[in-house]
Design a protein around this motif. Structure first.
Motif, mmCIF file in Angstrom:
data_model
loop_
_atom_site.group_PDB
_atom_site.id
_atom_site.type_symbol
_atom_site.label_atom_id
_atom_site.label_comp_id
_atom_site.label_asym_id
_atom_site.label_seq_id
_atom_site.Cartn_x
_atom_site.Cartn_y
_atom_site.Cartn_z
ATOM 1 N N PRO A 32 0.827 -1.217 0.000
ATOM 2 C CA PRO A 32 0.000 0.000 0.000
ATOM 3 C C PRO A 32 0.858 1.262 0.000
ATOM 4 O O PRO A 32 1.885 1.324 0.682
ATOM 5 N N GLN A 33 0.421 2.254 -0.746
ATOM 6 C CA GLN A 33 1.122 3.530 -0.803
ATOM 7 C C GLN A 33 0.299 4.614 -0.119
ATOM 8 O O GLN A 33 -0.922 4.532 -0.043
ATOM 9 N N SER A 34 1.000 5.623 0.378
ATOM 10 C CA SER A 34 0.348 6.732 1.075
ATOM 11 C C SER A 34 0.875 8.050 0.531
ATOM 12 O O SER A 34 2.072 8.166 0.231
ATOM 13 N N ASP A 91 -4.763 -4.810 1.782
ATOM 14 C CA ASP A 91 -4.453 -5.531 0.554
ATOM 15 C C ASP A 91 -4.063 -4.501 -0.501
ATOM 16 O O ASP A 91 -4.870 -3.617 -0.822
ATOM 17 N N PRO A 92 -2.846 -4.567 -1.060
ATOM 18 C CA PRO A 92 -2.420 -3.534 -2.013
ATOM 19 C C PRO A 92 -3.215 -3.555 -3.312
ATOM 20 O O PRO A 92 -3.226 -2.557 -4.044
ATOM 21 N N VAL A 93 -3.886 -4.662 -3.619
ATOM 22 C CA VAL A 93 -4.681 -4.759 -4.845
ATOM 23 C C VAL A 93 -6.018 -4.042 -4.673
ATOM 24 O O VAL A 93 -6.432 -3.249 -5.519
ATOM 25 N N THR A 94 -6.694 -4.305 -3.555
ATOM 26 C CA THR A 94 -8.012 -3.714 -3.331
ATOM 27 C C THR A 94 -7.950 -2.376 -2.602
ATOM 28 O O THR A 94 -8.888 -1.578 -2.661
ATOM 29 N N GLY A 95 -6.854 -2.144 -1.882
ATOM 30 C CA GLY A 95 -6.737 -0.934 -1.085
ATOM 31 C C GLY A 95 -7.582 -0.958 0.170
ATOM 32 O O GLY A 95 -7.779 0.077 0.815
ATOM 33 N N GLN A 128 -4.860 -10.287 9.587
ATOM 34 C CA GLN A 128 -4.340 -8.920 9.511
ATOM 35 C C GLN A 128 -2.842 -8.860 9.819
ATOM 36 O O GLN A 128 -2.091 -8.119 9.175
ATOM 37 N N ALA A 129 -2.384 -9.642 10.780
ATOM 38 C CA ALA A 129 -0.946 -9.673 11.076
ATOM 39 C C ALA A 129 -0.175 -10.190 9.872
ATOM 40 O O ALA A 129 0.884 -9.657 9.520
ATOM 41 N N LYS A 130 -0.693 -11.234 9.221
ATOM 42 C CA LYS A 130 -0.039 -11.767 8.025
ATOM 43 C C LYS A 130 0.033 -10.704 6.931
ATOM 44 O O LYS A 130 1.050 -10.571 6.252
ATOM 45 N N GLN A 131 -1.050 -9.931 6.766
ATOM 46 C CA GLN A 131 -1.044 -8.910 5.716
ATOM 47 C C GLN A 131 -0.021 -7.815 6.009
ATOM 48 O O GLN A 131 0.689 -7.357 5.110
ATOM 49 N N CYS A 132 0.066 -7.381 7.267
ATOM 50 C CA CYS A 132 1.083 -6.384 7.630
ATOM 51 C C CYS A 132 2.482 -6.902 7.295
ATOM 52 O O CYS A 132 3.310 -6.198 6.702
ATOM 53 N N LEU A 133 2.751 -8.141 7.698
ATOM 54 C CA LEU A 133 4.068 -8.732 7.457
ATOM 55 C C LEU A 133 4.303 -8.997 5.976
ATOM 56 O O LEU A 133 5.430 -8.838 5.480
ATOM 57 N N ASN A 134 3.249 -9.371 5.239
ATOM 58 C CA ASN A 134 3.389 -9.540 3.791
ATOM 59 C C ASN A 134 3.713 -8.210 3.116
ATOM 60 O O ASN A 134 4.492 -8.161 2.157
ATOM 61 N N ASN A 135 3.105 -7.123 3.592
ATOM 62 C CA ASN A 135 3.403 -5.800 3.032
ATOM 63 C C ASN A 135 4.850 -5.407 3.304
ATOM 64 O O ASN A 135 5.537 -4.875 2.427
ATOM 65 N N ILE A 136 5.320 -5.658 4.539
ATOM 66 C CA ILE A 136 6.730 -5.382 4.849
ATOM 67 C C ILE A 136 7.639 -6.237 3.973
ATOM 68 O O ILE A 136 8.624 -5.749 3.408
ATOM 69 N N LYS A 137 7.296 -7.501 3.823
ATOM 70 C CA LYS A 137 8.088 -8.415 2.993
ATOM 71 C C LYS A 137 8.148 -7.919 1.549
ATOM 72 O O LYS A 137 9.213 -7.955 0.903
ATOM 73 N N ALA A 138 7.016 -7.456 1.025
ATOM 74 C CA ALA A 138 6.991 -6.942 -0.349
ATOM 75 C C ALA A 138 7.896 -5.726 -0.513
ATOM 76 O O ALA A 138 8.615 -5.590 -1.509
ATOM 77 N N ILE A 139 7.872 -4.834 0.470
ATOM 78 C CA ILE A 139 8.730 -3.651 0.418
ATOM 79 C C ILE A 139 10.199 -4.062 0.503
ATOM 80 O O ILE A 139 11.042 -3.598 -0.269
ATOM 81 N N VAL A 140 10.496 -4.942 1.458
ATOM 82 C CA VAL A 140 11.877 -5.408 1.652
ATOM 83 C C VAL A 140 12.404 -6.071 0.376
ATOM 84 O O VAL A 140 13.532 -5.802 -0.066
ATOM 85 N N GLN A 186 -0.753 -2.878 13.388
ATOM 86 C CA GLN A 186 0.101 -2.082 12.504
ATOM 87 C C GLN A 186 1.545 -2.401 12.866
ATOM 88 O O GLN A 186 1.874 -2.509 14.052
ATOM 89 N N ILE A 187 2.400 -2.557 11.859
ATOM 90 C CA ILE A 187 3.790 -2.954 12.118
ATOM 91 C C ILE A 187 4.733 -2.112 11.271
ATOM 92 O O ILE A 187 4.514 -1.944 10.064
ATOM 93 N N ASP A 188 5.775 -1.560 11.905
ATOM 94 C CA ASP A 188 6.837 -0.916 11.130
ATOM 95 C C ASP A 188 8.144 -1.661 11.347
ATOM 96 O O ASP A 188 8.228 -2.580 12.166
#
Length: 411
Positions: free
Chosen positions: A16-18, A40-44, A54-66, A123-125
């Motif tokens: 997801p982008q901001s 979900d970066p596809v649906t927003g 939700q925890a999996k999605q946060c970590l998947n988003n971090i993984k995608a960025i990494v 939320q995870i950073d």
């Protein structure tokens, strides 16, 4: 700013982008990743399915960025996990470790009053190692070093992870390392135990409390701040690191206080040579143009500056500025700007911003002010709501700043 190391800001469509933050901002040997919501970066949209999904999605988003910047999850040094309900941590723990093959990162886990999206439960950073450095630094096969000691509490994390010239410690709860239970007493005794645990971890890696650059102190009761500061004074009799104090809704094990620590690591990690780096200097600075606090306004070490949490205080009166959240956010950012300029830096040198608000709905008004303080790519960012802020403020902001010139004896 002197020197020529370049800050590197990047986004990927796979997460997801901001419009108010950059997904990852690299500078020198670290990448700072913005807090990821379970979107979900596809649906927003926020994924459904409860805390596990939700925890999996946060970590998947971090993984995608990494992975978008040619890194892997085992490059993560530190994770900060913010939950709506502290009891959800157990479910997060069940999926968390599956994202790592090597030693786990250091970690901070707290429950907050609200997250930026109402449907979000977590939320995870993240902070990740960046061995290749940023231009014009040459890539270097630096080694991440994860360590634990039985003289401090153990958990689903590494107690300390060193990379290059910084150590990040897992947040310490007031636990007796022998029994694994909370120490008896109130916030005074618990704060003392947190600091004893930090000291034990540091001693185990041949460091001391004087090597600490920044502490973030999470308290259950905002009224406990004075007691916490008094206990901290005994552990920092001369030099006082940068500090942010944050009120949280709950802490693991029902603790009253938890302390997160960033530590200078002058000896570096292999193949950096200790004889070349051991005597890097911590530079703590204050400016009379910003209200004084019982800790340093900014502490620089190597290629980073850490700015203490800034309240919306007028320097002339030492009181909250008049007006609402718009005016208070502007004052916080002006105070940060003044501190940064006092050490010959600019706002666009910021790599990470952390914002705590009393009312999550106020983020819209804060964003209107926030973007006006930057002329280039926006920093990475984490935002959440808390039950209270010192002095009854509506907002508090701290920051991490790139420090191209380094600290002596770096050129």
């Amino acid at each position: 700013m002197s020197g020529n190391i370049i800050k590197f800001s990047r986004n990927t469509e796979r997460a997801p982008q901001s419009p108010f933050s950059t997904q990852t901002v690299a500078f020198s040997h670290y990448n700072n990743i913005s807090a990821q919501l379970p979107i979900d970066p596809v649906t927003g949209k926020v994924v459904m399915g409860g805390i596990t999904a939700q925890a999996k999605q946060c970590l998947n988003n971090i993984k995608a960025i990494v992975e978008s910047i040619n890194h892997v999850m085992d490059d993560v040094v530190k994770l900060n996990i913010f939950v709506k309900h502290i009891e959800d941590v157990e479910a997060i723990n069940q999926v968390y470790s599956s994202y790592f093959e090597g030693p786990l990162p250091t970690r901070t886990t707290v429950a907050v009053a609200a997250l930026p999206l109402q449907e979000a439960l977590v939320q995870i950073d993240a902070l990740i190692s960046n061995g290749e450095g940023t231009t014009p630094q040459a890539p270097c096969p630096l080694i991440k070093i994860s360590r634990n000691t039985d003289k401090a509490p153990l958990g689903l994390y590494s107690q300390t992870v060193a990379f290059s010239h910084y150590n990040n410690l897992a947040s310490q709860l007031p636990l007796n390392s022998l029994t694994g239970t909370l120490v008896s007493g109130g916030v005074k005794e618990q704060t003392h135990q947190c600091l004893i645990n930090i000291k034990a971890v540091l001693s185990s890696i041949d460091h001391s409390m004087e090597d600490i650059v920044k502490t973030t102190i999470f308290v259950r009761n905002i009224a406990d701040i004075d007691v916490v500061n008094q206990v901290c004074n005994a552990f920092f009799p001369a030099y006082v690191p940068a500090r942010t104090i944050i009120n949280v809704a709950a802490l693991p094990m029902d603790a009253l206080v938890q302390i997160d620590t960033v530590v200078s690591h002058g000896d570096g990690t292999p193949p950096q040579l200790p004889e070349d780096t051991r005597f890097l200097v911590i530079e703590a600075n204050n400016t009379p143009k910003v209200p004084a606090q019982p800790y340093s306004h900014t502490v620089a070490f190597s290629h980073y500056n850490h700015i203490s949490g800034q309240l919306p205080l007028d320097v002339k009166t030492g009181q909250l500025v008049s007006g609402g959240v718009n005016e208070q956010a502007r004052q916080c950012l002006n105070n940060i700007k003044t501190i940064i300029e006092s050490v010959d830096h600019v706002m666009d040198d910021i790599v990470k911003v952390n914002i705590q608000v009393r009312n999550i709905a106020d983020m819209e008004a804060i964003n209107d002010v926030y973007t006006t303080f930057f002329s280039g790519d926006l920093p990475a960012r984490t935002c959440y709501a808390v039950g209270a802020i010192p002095m009854g403020a509506l907002v508090q902001i701290d920051a991490v700043v790139s420090n191209c010139e380094g600290t002596p004896p770096q050129a």
